[in-house]
Design a protein around this motif. Structure first.
Motif, short mmCIF file in Angstrom:
data_model
loop_
_atom_site.label_atom_id
_atom_site.label_comp_id
_atom_site.label_asym_id
_atom_site.label_seq_id
_atom_site.Cartn_x
_atom_site.Cartn_y
_atom_site.Cartn_z
N ALA A 23 1.22 -1.36 0.07
CA ALA A 23 -0.05 -0.22 -0.08
C ALA A 23 1.01 1.00 -0.12
O ALA A 23 1.79 1.45 0.43
CB ALA A 23 -1.00 -0.19 0.94
N VAL A 24 0.46 1.83 -0.61
CA VAL A 24 0.91 3.04 -0.94
C VAL A 24 -0.08 4.55 -0.19
O VAL A 24 -0.66 4.53 -1.58
CB VAL A 24 2.17 3.99 -1.34
N THR A 31 9.42 6.97 6.86
CA THR A 31 9.55 6.86 8.09
C THR A 31 8.69 5.99 8.45
O THR A 31 8.74 4.69 9.23
CB THR A 31 9.13 7.92 8.95
N ASP A 32 6.97 5.79 7.24
CA ASP A 32 6.45 4.85 8.00
C ASP A 32 6.59 3.35 7.41
O ASP A 32 7.26 3.52 6.27
CB ASP A 32 4.99 5.61 6.68
N PRO A 33 6.95 3.07 8.30
CA PRO A 33 6.33 0.57 7.80
C PRO A 33 5.72 0.64 6.61
O PRO A 33 4.98 1.26 6.11
CB PRO A 33 6.47 0.39 9.03
N LEU A 359 8.43 -3.68 7.75
CA LEU A 359 6.75 -3.89 6.92
C LEU A 359 6.05 -4.21 8.18
O LEU A 359 6.29 -4.87 9.49
CB LEU A 359 7.72 -5.25 6.20
N THR A 360 4.90 -4.05 7.99
CA THR A 360 3.55 -4.13 8.67
C THR A 360 2.52 -5.31 7.29
O THR A 360 3.31 -5.70 6.13
CB THR A 360 3.22 -3.19 8.43
N GLY A 361 1.77 -5.66 8.28
CA GLY A 361 1.06 -6.55 7.61
C GLY A 361 0.91 -8.08 6.69
O GLY A 361 1.41 -8.36 8.58
N MET A 362 1.53 -8.29 5.94
CA MET A 362 1.57 -10.20 5.44
C MET A 362 3.22 -9.74 5.43
O MET A 362 3.42 -10.47 4.57
CB MET A 362 1.12 -9.93 4.10
N ALA A 363 3.55 -8.81 6.86
CA ALA A 363 4.82 -9.51 6.05
C ALA A 363 6.11 -10.90 6.99
O ALA A 363 6.91 -10.96 6.25
CB ALA A 363 5.39 -8.66 8.04
N GLU A 364 4.96 -11.44 8.03
CA GLU A 364 4.95 -12.81 7.62
C GLU A 364 4.72 -13.99 6.85
O GLU A 364 6.16 -14.58 6.37
CB GLU A 364 4.61 -13.06 9.17
N GLY A 388 9.16 14.18 -0.67
CA GLY A 388 10.17 15.04 -0.24
C GLY A 388 11.71 13.99 0.33
O GLY A 388 11.84 13.11 -0.36
N GLY A 389 11.99 14.40 1.68
CA GLY A 389 13.35 13.46 1.94
C GLY A 389 13.32 12.00 2.13
O GLY A 389 12.39 11.81 2.29
N LEU A 390 14.50 11.33 1.85
CA LEU A 390 13.83 9.83 2.31
C LEU A 390 14.72 9.63 3.32
O LEU A 390 15.33 8.16 3.67
CB LEU A 390 14.55 9.09 1.44
N VAL A 391 15.13 10.47 4.81
CA VAL A 391 15.74 10.20 5.80
C VAL A 391 14.90 8.85 7.10
O VAL A 391 13.73 9.56 7.08
CB VAL A 391 15.89 11.32 6.53
N GLY A 392 14.86 8.22 7.27
CA GLY A 392 13.63 7.51 7.80
C GLY A 392 14.44 7.50 9.44
O GLY A 392 15.36 7.50 9.70
N ALA A 393 13.21 6.76 10.33
CA ALA A 393 13.39 6.35 11.62
C ALA A 393 13.66 5.21 11.83
O ALA A 393 14.01 4.48 12.88
CB ALA A 393 12.77 6.98 12.81
#
Length: 408
Positions: A23-24, A31-33, A359-364, A388-393
């Motif tokens: 999903a996008v 920074t969102d999973p 990753l979330t959702g169907m990560a497994e 925007g930028g791609l600096v993630g936490a």
């Protein structure tokens, strides 16, 4: 289904075609999973080794895999990010140079020096798919990852230029288009895999990604956050399957099943008394064979393939710089004791790369080495789609922020 609410990564491999839907959401932050929504896998009909041999059969495989993923996700996708086999790819180095006249380096300067570095001759029959900005130099200060706001007179960018065979790119794009999806970008397959499984600290210290697919084994070496070497060896998991078929006197389909259900990478791990029932198609009646024999056949061939990787790394001068060791990926590494065999060959730290962090959702459901490339493709696509930028936490998007942002 919700129209156009996601993206899909399509990995057209020599033995399987894998599609992962993610999903996008509008306004999604880097920074969102990443929310994994669906997975589809089918046999790669129409392939001739790593390349497409039958467009219609390959189209059916892509359509089947993506529709499976869409059905699981409960939504349709439009934009597809598609892997390009590394055997069709060439890498080279380029340098861009720009005078900044003593002022601070701005994002516009960075963009311009990247454009200068990309302006290189493309090999005949190839097209540019990536121009990866790996590091910068401001005056005499080198190994800079982000030069913005630094003062200086001269800005240099060190780029890795990646080109791919025009015919291969055309065939892949056509297959995805005929399957009913828009091929947004073609991505070098091991680059996508690296995005899914390599840690930022590993790329800094020195690491070799070794991806064993069906027809080939890809090698991608990082050190100091830069690509140091890329190679493709024309041997993969299929040659192991063929050895099992010949050694046990069975058909290749049965050999593949035996390898998957009872296989392993070390003969010494087998119970010498354990027997397996096989069809005996070439011997007229069913037979029983020792599992130890099966593991012996597998170990011998895998040891040879890994030995060739060792020779490739040694010849390229990158073997001694692998402080973080080896990361294994691809469908050919999903065997018991594979890491142990690799440690004995390389005498280095070894781990198996599994896409899971950030990753979330169907990560497994996608946490398998064989799905690494497809997961990396949607990570790539999600980062491209984010504003925007791609600096993630998060850990996964620290990986993205640390090096993927320099791709574009």
């Amino acid at each position: 289904m919700i129209q156009g609410a996601g993206i899909v990564g399509v990995d057209v491999g020599s033995t399987k075609t894998c599609a992962v839907v993610a999903a996008v959401h509008p306004g999604r932050k880097p920074t969102d999973p990443l929310d994994i929504l669906g997975l589809g896998v089918t046999r790669s009909d129409g392939m001739n080794g790593p390349n497409i041999g039958n467009l219609e059969a390959a189209t059916r495989a892509v359509r089947t895999a993506v529709r499976q993923a869409e059905a699981t996700a409960g939504r349709e996708v439009e934009a597809a990010y598609v892997s390009v086999p590394s055997g069709s790819v060439r890498t080279s180095r380029s340098k861009g140079v720009l005078q900044v006249s003593g002022s601070e380096v701005t994002p516009a300067h960075v963009k311009r020096v990247q454009e200068v570095g990309r302006a290189v001759p493309i090999p005949p029959g190839h097209e540019l798919i990536h121009a990866l900005s790996q590091r910068y130099t401001v005056d005499h200060r080198d190994r800079i990852r982000d030069p913005v706001v630094m003062a200086g007179d001269r800005l240099e960018a060190d780029l890795c230029i990646v080109t791919a065979d025009v015919a291969v790119c055309h065939d892949l794009s056509k297959v995805v288009d005929r399957a009913g999806y828009r091929p947004d970008e073609l991505v070098m397959a091991p680059l996508a895999t690296a995005l899914a499984v390599l840690e930022d600290a590993e790329r800094e210290a020195g690491v070799a990604l070794v991806e064993i697919g069906g027809a080939t084994t890809d090698v991608l070496v990082y050190r100091g956050h830069c690509i140091r070497h890329a190679a493709t060896l024309p041997w993969g998991g299929s040659i192991v399957t063929r050895d099992v078929a010949r050694g046990l006197g069975v058909q290749e389909d049965e050999a593949a099943q035996l390898k998957e259900r009872h296989g392993g990478a070390l003969r010494e791990a087998a119970d010498s008394q354990e027997l397996l029932d096989i069809s005996g198609a070439r011997h007229g009646r069913a037979r029983r064979v020792s599992r130890e024999l099966l593991l012996h056949i597998i170990e011998q061939r895998l040891d040879e393939v890994l030995g060739l990787v060792y020779e490739e790394l040694e010849a390229s001068g990158t073997l001694r710089g692998l402080e973080a060791g080896i990361v294994l990926s691809g469908g050919g590494v999903s065997l018991a004791h594979m890491e142990d065999l690799a440690r004995s060959v390389f005498n280095l730290p070894v781990r198996t790369g599994i896409p899971s962090l950030g990753l979330t959702g169907m990560a497994e459901s996608v946490a398998r080495p064989s799905y690494s490339t497809a997961v990396g493709l949607v990570l790539y696509g999600a980062s491209r789609a984010s504003a925007g930028g791609l600096v993630g936490a998060t850990r996964a998007f620290t990986r993205v922020g640390g090096w993927l942002r320099e791709f574009f």
